[in-house]
Write an enzyme that holds these catalytic residues in place. Structure first.
Site, PDB file in Angstrom:
ATOM      1  N   CYS A  24      63.248  22.338  53.365  1.00  0.00           N
ATOM      2  CA  CYS A  24      64.659  22.473  53.738  1.00  0.00           C
ATOM      3  C   CYS A  24      65.503  23.120  52.644  1.00  0.00           C
ATOM      4  CB  CYS A  24      65.253  21.113  54.090  1.00  0.00           C
ATOM      5  SG  CYS A  24      64.503  20.356  55.537  1.00  0.00           S
ATOM      6  N   HIS A  42      71.331  22.279  61.286  1.00  0.00           N
ATOM      7  CA  HIS A  42      70.424  22.397  60.141  1.00  0.00           C
ATOM      8  C   HIS A  42      69.307  23.395  60.453  1.00  0.00           C
ATOM      9  CE1 HIS A  42      67.935  21.624  56.782  1.00  0.00           C
ATOM     10  NE2 HIS A  42      67.384  20.480  57.144  1.00  0.00           N
ATOM     11  N   CYS A  68      67.824  17.152  50.315  1.00  0.00           N
ATOM     12  CA  CYS A  68      66.472  16.603  50.348  1.00  0.00           C
ATOM     13  C   CYS A  68      65.542  17.585  51.039  1.00  0.00           C
ATOM     14  CB  CYS A  68      66.455  15.255  51.055  1.00  0.00           C
ATOM     15  SG  CYS A  68      67.024  15.301  52.764  1.00  0.00           S
TER      16      CYS A  68
END
Length: 389
Positions: A91, A345, A375
């Site tokens: 990510c 996201h 994270c």
């Protein structure tokens, strides 16, 4: 030592990563090319001056495979002489792209770099890069971790249990994200960072008019009987509302040395001040934002109280709330225009999306220091501190 500065930062609106999403029909190459083109056009520089394009993509298969960043740079009209590469820190991929770009500038290896990211989750589903692999771990990893690691949703549930976070707290945080994003959209606070695409001019996933009563009716998203037996401490608090959205989008940040910006007559938006990466327990997976924040503050010689605005990726509500408990962060400074729970996201794009939003928010508020952290799968996290110029 040379400074690395951000001269321009743009992103597409974030679309819902589903077949009916506004950006679903946009090929990932074209999706990234849109931001790559916009960041150059807005700066006014000759793209031939770019030393490298570093793109973050998580699911590097199919349409997003084979160093797709190179194809996107060519699709954006960059000269063939401009190279490009693709990185994967899950990510945090495009936040890592920003780190690599800035560190290259500081070291003197680059003068001008575009750091970018993309993910078309509606076309290239999350996890598809692992399809067909009978064993992702090998012998030595399995010996170190004899019990299977778990999906991110279960990690988020473990975090909620460990930090004593209730369903109400998680829902309240999620609702706040939507309310802040809706207000920022209404007030035009995203206008300067957006490059509309395919008829989409605002983030598609923001839910206006949600209430705690509505969220309370949602069922747990990750309940699994086998996991419930393995982890009896889990309360199964997380729903679709307190998790980030599956999304499509891209983002791009133009980074160069302060000297080169002055030569080109460009006014930088911010200086890239300090960088850190950190690792943590891969079972909890999403907690490395805590040591990453502490590490980057030490390197910067700053306290959290010195930071004016913070962007931390809202992968799940408990990630941000546990991080806030551990760091003592003032949540009024955090994701002031909403976060991934509302905005979305798109995995590889999110790092540069958060940076883009942070840079513009610092200018809108006349603030000095900004912190970004997120994270990443496997128990990883990036953290970056910037200073508005």
């Amino acid at each position: 030592m040379r400074d690395a500065v951000i001269v321009e930062a743009v992103r597409t609106p974030i679309g819902r990563g589903k077949p009916d999403g506004a950006l679903h029909d946009v090929h990932p190459v074209d999706l990234l090319a849109h931001s790559l083109r916009a960041v150059i056009e807005r700066s006014g520089i000759d793209p031939a001056l770019v030393d490298d394009v570093i793109g973050g993509i998580v699911t590097q298969v199919g349409e997003q495979g084979v160093n797709m960043t190179r194809r996107a740079a060519l699709a954006a009209g960059y000269p063939e002489s401009v190279p490009a590469t693709t990185v994967d820190r899950q990510c945090g991929s495009s936040q890592q792209a920003i780190h690599f770009a800035a560190q290259g500038v500081i070291a003197g290896a680059y003068d001008i770099v575009v750091a970018a990211g993309v993910e078309s989750m509606g076309r290239v589903p999350m996890g598809s890069s692992a399809l067909g692999a009978a064993d992702l771990s090998g012998v030595a990893f399995a010996q170190r971790y004899p019990e299977d690691l778990v999906p991110q949703g279960i990690s988020a549930e473990l975090i909620a249990a460990k930090w004593g976070l209730s369903r109400t707290q998680l829902d309240e945080f999620a609702l706040s994200s939507h309310e802040k994003a809706a207000r920022a959209t209404k007030d035009g606070l995203f206008a300067a960072e957006l490059a509309p695409l395919n008829g989409l001019s605002a983030d598609e996933g923001i839910r206006v008019g949600s209430t705690l009563e509505t969220l309370a009716k949602l069922k747990p998203a990750y309940y699994d009987p086998a996991m419930a037996a393995r982890f009896p401490q889990i309360g199964w608090e997380i729903t679709a509302a307190s998790a980030s959205q599956v999304s499509d989008g891209s983002s791009a940040v133009l980074i160069m040395s302060g000297e080169r910006a002055a030569q080109l007559g460009l006014r930088p938006l911010a200086r890239l001040h300090s960088f850190a990466v950190a690792g943590d327990d891969p079972l909890l997976m999403l907690t490395a934002v805590i040591p990453a924040t502490e590490k980057v503050l030490r390197r910067a010689g700053l306290d959290l109280a010195d930071i004016d605005l913070i962007e931390i990726n809202e992968a799940f509500s408990p990630v941000v709330l546990a991080w806030a408990q551990e760091t003592g962060a003032d949540l009024s400074k955090v994701n002031v225009n909403g976060g991934a729970i509302a905005i979305g996201h798109p995995l590889g794009a999110s790092g540069a999306r958060l940076m883009t939003t942070l840079v513009h928010a610092l200018h809108q508020r006349g603030a000095r220091y900004g912190l970004q952290t997120m994270c990443e799968a496997g128990g990883l996290a990036n953290a970056t501190i910037i200073e508005r110029l």
